[in-house]
Write a protein that holds these residues in place. Structure first.
Motif, PDB file in Angstrom:
ATOM      1  N   LYS A 145      55.367  95.556  -1.645  1.00  0.00           N
ATOM      2  CA  LYS A 145      55.957  95.183  -0.346  1.00  0.00           C
ATOM      3  C   LYS A 145      55.624  93.749   0.051  1.00  0.00           C
ATOM      4  CE  LYS A 145      55.956  99.919   1.410  1.00  0.00           C
ATOM      5  NZ  LYS A 145      55.407 100.860   2.411  1.00  0.00           N
TER       6      LYS A 145
ATOM      7  N   VAL B 118      57.121  95.162  -8.286  1.00  0.00           N
ATOM      8  CA  VAL B 118      57.012  94.285  -7.116  1.00  0.00           C
ATOM      9  C   VAL B 118      56.621  95.132  -5.909  1.00  0.00           C
ATOM     10  CG1 VAL B 118      58.174  92.581  -5.670  1.00  0.00           C
ATOM     11  CG2 VAL B 118      58.830  92.836  -8.084  1.00  0.00           C
TER      12      VAL B 118
ATOM     13  N   LYS C 290      61.657  94.383 -11.267  1.00  0.00           N
ATOM     14  CA  LYS C 290      62.462  93.281 -11.790  1.00  0.00           C
ATOM     15  C   LYS C 290      62.516  93.368 -13.314  1.00  0.00           C
ATOM     16  CE  LYS C 290      62.095  89.591  -8.323  1.00  0.00           C
ATOM     17  NZ  LYS C 290      61.666  88.181  -8.084  1.00  0.00           N
TER      18      LYS C 290
ATOM     19  N   GLY D  34      55.401  91.294  -2.075  1.00  0.00           N
ATOM     20  CA  GLY D  34      55.998  90.373  -3.035  1.00  0.00           C
ATOM     21  C   GLY D  34      55.139  90.106  -4.254  1.00  0.00           C
ATOM     22  N   ASN D  35      53.963  90.730  -4.334  1.00  0.00           N
ATOM     23  CA  ASN D  35      53.136  90.591  -5.533  1.00  0.00           C
ATOM     24  C   ASN D  35      53.827  91.287  -6.706  1.00  0.00           C
ATOM     25  OD1 ASN D  35      50.867  89.354  -4.110  1.00  0.00           O
ATOM     26  ND2 ASN D  35      50.543  91.377  -3.228  1.00  0.00           N
TER      27      ASN D  35
END
Length: 298
Positions: free
Chosen positions: A285, A283, A252, A287-288
């Motif tokens: 898998k 990021v 991101k 979502g961390n």
């Protein structure tokens, strides 16, 4: 000449009379199942429990097919004729008995109307039972791992039973530990698992704990991207070195702590270069996310 022709005719007839006969006729089938080869025993608190494998053959030596095994049932003889019980399961749990009571079991397999011979007897004397269940100290479910720690105890082992449906095998444990810590790495993130445990001193088993429900989850953030650079010469774009974490799914792009886009690559083109702070977030898998240091302008 007539004698020769007659001889040939007799041989010709005899060949037809023996057609399809090859040796002695087969004996009739014997559908009596062999007895279970070995009866295993457990004392669960103060209740005897026996279990066994299905017989593989009939008395005549022919194998029992998978379809035929569906029709196999069992007769459990208790104390040499004192009582008998029928079951279609491969185990039998008796009633609680007082300490020092002697108990004997024999098992016969039944196929339809054919009752086989009884197995060798299994006899035991009820020993002092284990009355307590293991006490939990902590339960942790992390990234593809489950850890269950118990308080110190005086028994030989702890037997751990595992299920992903909530229905347990009541005889064979998933794992037996001699210490206090159980670790299970054969799990998937996001999937629910059920566990329960009991103390065991060889054949003597204690009561089960309450069912422990856990869902492993990846809560460890990835390593951040390295060396983010904002290129401002003739164009405006960000470049960086990838995160070394293997489970990174994408990156991101943040401008002044606000997400302005994402990419699976290692470059991101900006419409214009603004004064402010650019960061790259790795990021995984689960979502961390971990943010990089601010990008260096060049």
């Amino acid at each position: 000449m007539k004698q020769i022709l007659a001889f040939i005719f007799i041989i010709f007839l005899s060949s037809f009379s023996t057609c399809g006969r090859r040796g002695n006729p087969l004996p009739p089938r014997d559908f009596h199942p062999l007895p279970p080869s070995k009866i295993h025993y457990q004392q669960v608190v103060s209740t005897p429990l026996i279990y066994w494998k299905s017989p593989a053959k009939f008395e005549d030596g022919e194998p029992i097919s998978k379809e035929e095994k569906k029709d196999i049932k069992y007769i459990i003889d208790i104390n040499f004729g004192h009582s008998r019980v029928e079951t279609n399961k491969n185990y039998f749990k008796y009633k609680p008995l007082k300490q020092n009571t002697k108990i004997c079991f024999r098992v016969a397999a039944v196929f339809k109307k054919f009752i086989g011979e009884f197995s060798e007897p299994v006899c035991r004397i009820i020993k002092a039972p284990i009355q307590e269940a293991p006490t939990l100290k902590s339960v942790k479910a992390g990234d593809r791992i489950v850890k269950i720690e118990f308080k110190k105890h005086k028994y030989k082992t702890i037997e751990i039973f595992k299920s992903d449906t909530g229905h347990f095998n009541i005889i064979k444990p998933f794992k037996t530990i001699s210490g206090n810590l159980f670790t299970d790495s054969r799990v998937e993130n996001g999937k629910k698992y059920f566990y329960r445990a009991r103390y065991a001193n060889n054949e003597i088993k204690g009561p089960f704990t309450k069912v422990i429900e856990v869902i492993p989850k990846d809560n460890i953030p990835p390593v951040p991207p390295e060396n983010p650079i904002l290129i401002t010469d003739h164009a405006c774009y960000l470049v960086w070195e990838p995160s070394i974490s293997r489970d990174v799914k994408y990156y991101k792009i943040f401008y002044n702590d606000k997400c302005i886009g994402k990419t699976t690559g290692l470059i991101f083109i900006l419409k214009r270069c603004l004064n402010g702070i650019y960061r790259i977030g790795a990021v995984d898998k689960a979502g961390n996310i971990t943010l990089s240091k601010p990008a260096v302008r060049r």
